[in-house]
Design a protein around this motif. Sequence first.
Motif, PDB file in Angstrom:
ATOM      1  N   UNK A 334      -2.205  -5.353   4.695  1.00 18.48           N
ATOM      2  CA  UNK A 334      -0.905  -5.180   5.328  1.00 18.48           C
ATOM      3  C   UNK A 334      -0.999  -4.239   6.520  1.00 18.48           C
ATOM      4  N   UNK A 335      -2.018  -3.312   6.492  1.00 24.66           N
ATOM      5  CA  UNK A 335      -2.222  -2.418   7.627  1.00 24.66           C
ATOM      6  C   UNK A 335      -2.644  -3.207   8.866  1.00 24.66           C
ATOM      7  N   UNK A 336      -3.542  -4.177   8.648  1.00 28.05           N
ATOM      8  CA  UNK A 336      -3.960  -5.013   9.773  1.00 28.05           C
ATOM      9  C   UNK A 336      -2.773  -5.794  10.346  1.00 28.05           C
ATOM     10  N   UNK A 337      -1.899  -6.286   9.476  1.00 37.93           N
ATOM     11  CA  UNK A 337      -0.713  -7.007   9.957  1.00 37.93           C
ATOM     12  C   UNK A 337       0.175  -6.074  10.785  1.00 37.93           C
ATOM     13  N   UNK A 338       0.308  -4.827  10.296  1.00 37.33           N
ATOM     14  CA  UNK A 338       1.132  -3.874  11.043  1.00 37.33           C
ATOM     15  C   UNK A 338       0.495  -3.563  12.398  1.00 37.33           C
ATOM     16  N   UNK A 339      -0.836  -3.415  12.444  1.00 33.02           N
ATOM     17  CA  UNK A 339      -1.514  -3.125  13.710  1.00 33.02           C
ATOM     18  C   UNK A 339      -1.366  -4.293  14.682  1.00 33.02           C
ATOM     19  N   UNK A 371       0.398   2.487   5.548  1.00 33.78           N
ATOM     20  CA  UNK A 371       1.218   2.099   6.697  1.00 33.78           C
ATOM     21  C   UNK A 371       2.051   3.255   7.254  1.00 33.78           C
ATOM     22  N   UNK A 372       2.752   4.082   6.373  1.00 34.84           N
ATOM     23  CA  UNK A 372       3.523   5.201   6.944  1.00 34.84           C
ATOM     24  C   UNK A 372       2.638   6.212   7.677  1.00 34.84           C
ATOM     25  N   UNK A 373       1.377   6.380   7.218  1.00 31.36           N
ATOM     26  CA  UNK A 373       0.493   7.329   7.885  1.00 31.36           C
ATOM     27  C   UNK A 373       0.056   6.800   9.242  1.00 31.36           C
ATOM     28  N   UNK A 374      -0.293   5.486   9.298  1.00 34.87           N
ATOM     29  CA  UNK A 374      -0.645   4.870  10.582  1.00 34.87           C
ATOM     30  C   UNK A 374       0.562   4.846  11.503  1.00 34.87           C
ATOM     31  N   UNK A 375       1.729   4.550  10.917  1.00 36.15           N
ATOM     32  CA  UNK A 375       2.953   4.494  11.718  1.00 36.15           C
ATOM     33  C   UNK A 375       3.260   5.863  12.320  1.00 36.15           C
ATOM     34  N   UNK A 376       2.995   6.925  11.550  1.00 39.08           N
ATOM     35  CA  UNK A 376       3.199   8.275  12.067  1.00 39.08           C
ATOM     36  C   UNK A 376       2.298   8.531  13.274  1.00 39.08           C
ATOM     37  N   UNK A 377       1.034   8.037  13.200  1.00 40.67           N
ATOM     38  CA  UNK A 377       0.118   8.195  14.324  1.00 40.67           C
ATOM     39  C   UNK A 377       0.586   7.397  15.535  1.00 40.67           C
ATOM     40  N   UNK A 378       1.117   6.169  15.302  1.00 41.65           N
ATOM     41  CA  UNK A 378       1.599   5.344  16.416  1.00 41.65           C
ATOM     42  C   UNK A 378       2.777   6.020  17.103  1.00 41.65           C
ATOM     43  N   UNK A 379       3.718   6.529  16.307  1.00 45.19           N
ATOM     44  CA  UNK A 379       4.946   7.108  16.871  1.00 45.19           C
ATOM     45  C   UNK A 379       4.634   8.362  17.685  1.00 45.19           C
TER      46      UNK A 379
END
Length: 486
Positions: A334-339, A371-379
Motif C-alpha cells: 500500500x506504501x508503493x500505491x501511495x508513492x 503510510x502516515x510516516x511517509x505521508x509526514x515526510x511528504x508533507x
Amino acid sequence: MSIQHKIWLLAAVVLVIMASIWAALTYYNQQTQDQYNNILQRYIQMNDASIASKELVAALNNYLVTPAQEQRALLQEAIDHIRQSKYEMYRLRNTDNDAELSSVVHLMDSLVETTDRTLLLRSENDPEATSTTFAEATRLSLYISEMTLTLIDKELNTYNPFYRGIIERTEALKQLGVWLLLLITFLLAVFTYWFSHSITRPLLSLSRAAKEISRGRFDLRIEVNSNDEISFLAKMFERMRVNINNLIMEIQEKAQLEKELQQSRLLLQESQLRSLQSQINPHFLFNTLDTISKKAYLEGSEETSDLLVNVAELLRYNLKRLNRSVTLYDEVRVLHQYIEIQTARFAERLQFQADIDERCLYIQLPGLTLQPLIENAVIHAVEPREEGGIIRFIVKDEAEHVRVVIEDDGPGIPEAKIRSIVAGVDTGSGGHSTGIGFSNVVQRLKLFYQGADVIHIKSAQGAGTTIILTLPKRGNEEHVQSSDCG
C-alpha cells in the motif's frame, strides 16, 4: 554465629582473661619464691658448716671422755657431715665471696686434719698432746663459726637489693593488679557493648524496616549484617516484602494494561471516526472510482486509470486495516500505491528510494503504520519546497529484529515536537493528511508491542529526519515462512 554461640564466646573470653591473669600471677609468684628459696638455701648451707664444725668438736670431746665404739661411730658421722658440708660450700662460691668461702673451706679441712691428729695422739696415750690438738680443734670450730657469720652477713648485704626489689615488685604488682582490673573492666565493657550491639543492631534494622513497610514503602531492601537467627528472620522478612512488592507491581501493571487497552479502544474508535468523517458513503465512492477508472482506460488514459485504482485501493486499505494487524508485505504494497499517487502529484519533485529485504516482509505490525510516516515526510520535506525532496525507505534484516528506516532531507523536527510526538500529545501532520497522526502511530505501536520502545526519531534543525522502527521477530514466528526473515 548464633546468639547462643555469642553467649558462649562471651563466657569463654571472660574465662580466658581470668585464666591468663591467674597464670601470670602464679608465674610471677613462683619466680619470686624460687629466688627467695635459693637465697635461703644458701644461708642454710652456710650455717650448716658452722653447725657441722660444732657437732664435730662435741663428738670428739665425747669420744675422748668416753672412748666407746658408739661414740666412735658418732664421731665418724660428724666427720662425714663436715666433709659433705664442705662440698656444699663449693657450690655457693661467686666473685663476691670467693676469699671468705675459701677460708671457711680451708678451716674445715684443717678441722678434719686436727681431729684425725687428736685421734692418733689419743691412740698413742699422749694426754698432753691430745689436749693441745683438741684445744686447736675447738679454736678452728670457733673460726669457722665466725667466718660463716661473716659470709652470711656479706650475703645479706649482697642480696639486700634483691629483698628491696621484691618489696618494690610487690608494690608494683599491687598497682598492676589495680590497672589490670581497670583494663579488664574496660575490655569487658567494650566486648559486652559489641556483643549486645551485634544483637540489638539487627533488631533495630528489622524494626525500622517493619516501620517503613507499615507506611507502604515496599521498595526498600531489608539488609541485616548478621549471621545468627535474626539474619534468618530478616531474610524471611525480605522475601515477604519482595512478594508483596511483586504483587503490588503486578496489580499496577494490570491496571496500566487495562488503561492502555481502554486508550487503544478509544484511539481506534477515534481513528475510525476520523476516517469515516472524510468519506461519504465509502462503497459508493469505491464503485464511482472503479467506474471512472474503467472509463478512463476505455478512453485510452491508462495512467489516469492506474492512479484511480491506487486511490481506491488506498482508501479501501485505510478503512479495513486500521483495527487489525497486517504483514509488512501489506504495508509495503500500500506504501508503493501511495508513492505512485504522490509521484503523479509532485512528479520529479518527489524522489523515492527503496531498499527492501523481501525476506522480512512477513513480520507482523499494526495496520496503517508506514503510510502516515511517509505521508509526514511528504508533507514536511517535499510539499513546502519548490525543489522537492528525497525520501529513503529501507527494510533490513537483523539478528533478532527487522529494522525499518524512513529518511528525508527536509527541515527536520524540533526537539520539543519530537518529545510531544513520543508522549502522545501530537494531533497529526496537517489538515490534509489521512487523519492518522504521527503520535497515533507511536501509541498503536506501543500498544501492539506491549510497551516496548520500537520507534526512534532522529532529527536536527535543517538536517532532515530519520525514523527507525525496530520490529522484534519474537512473537511473529507463526507469521514467518520457514525460509524467510532469517
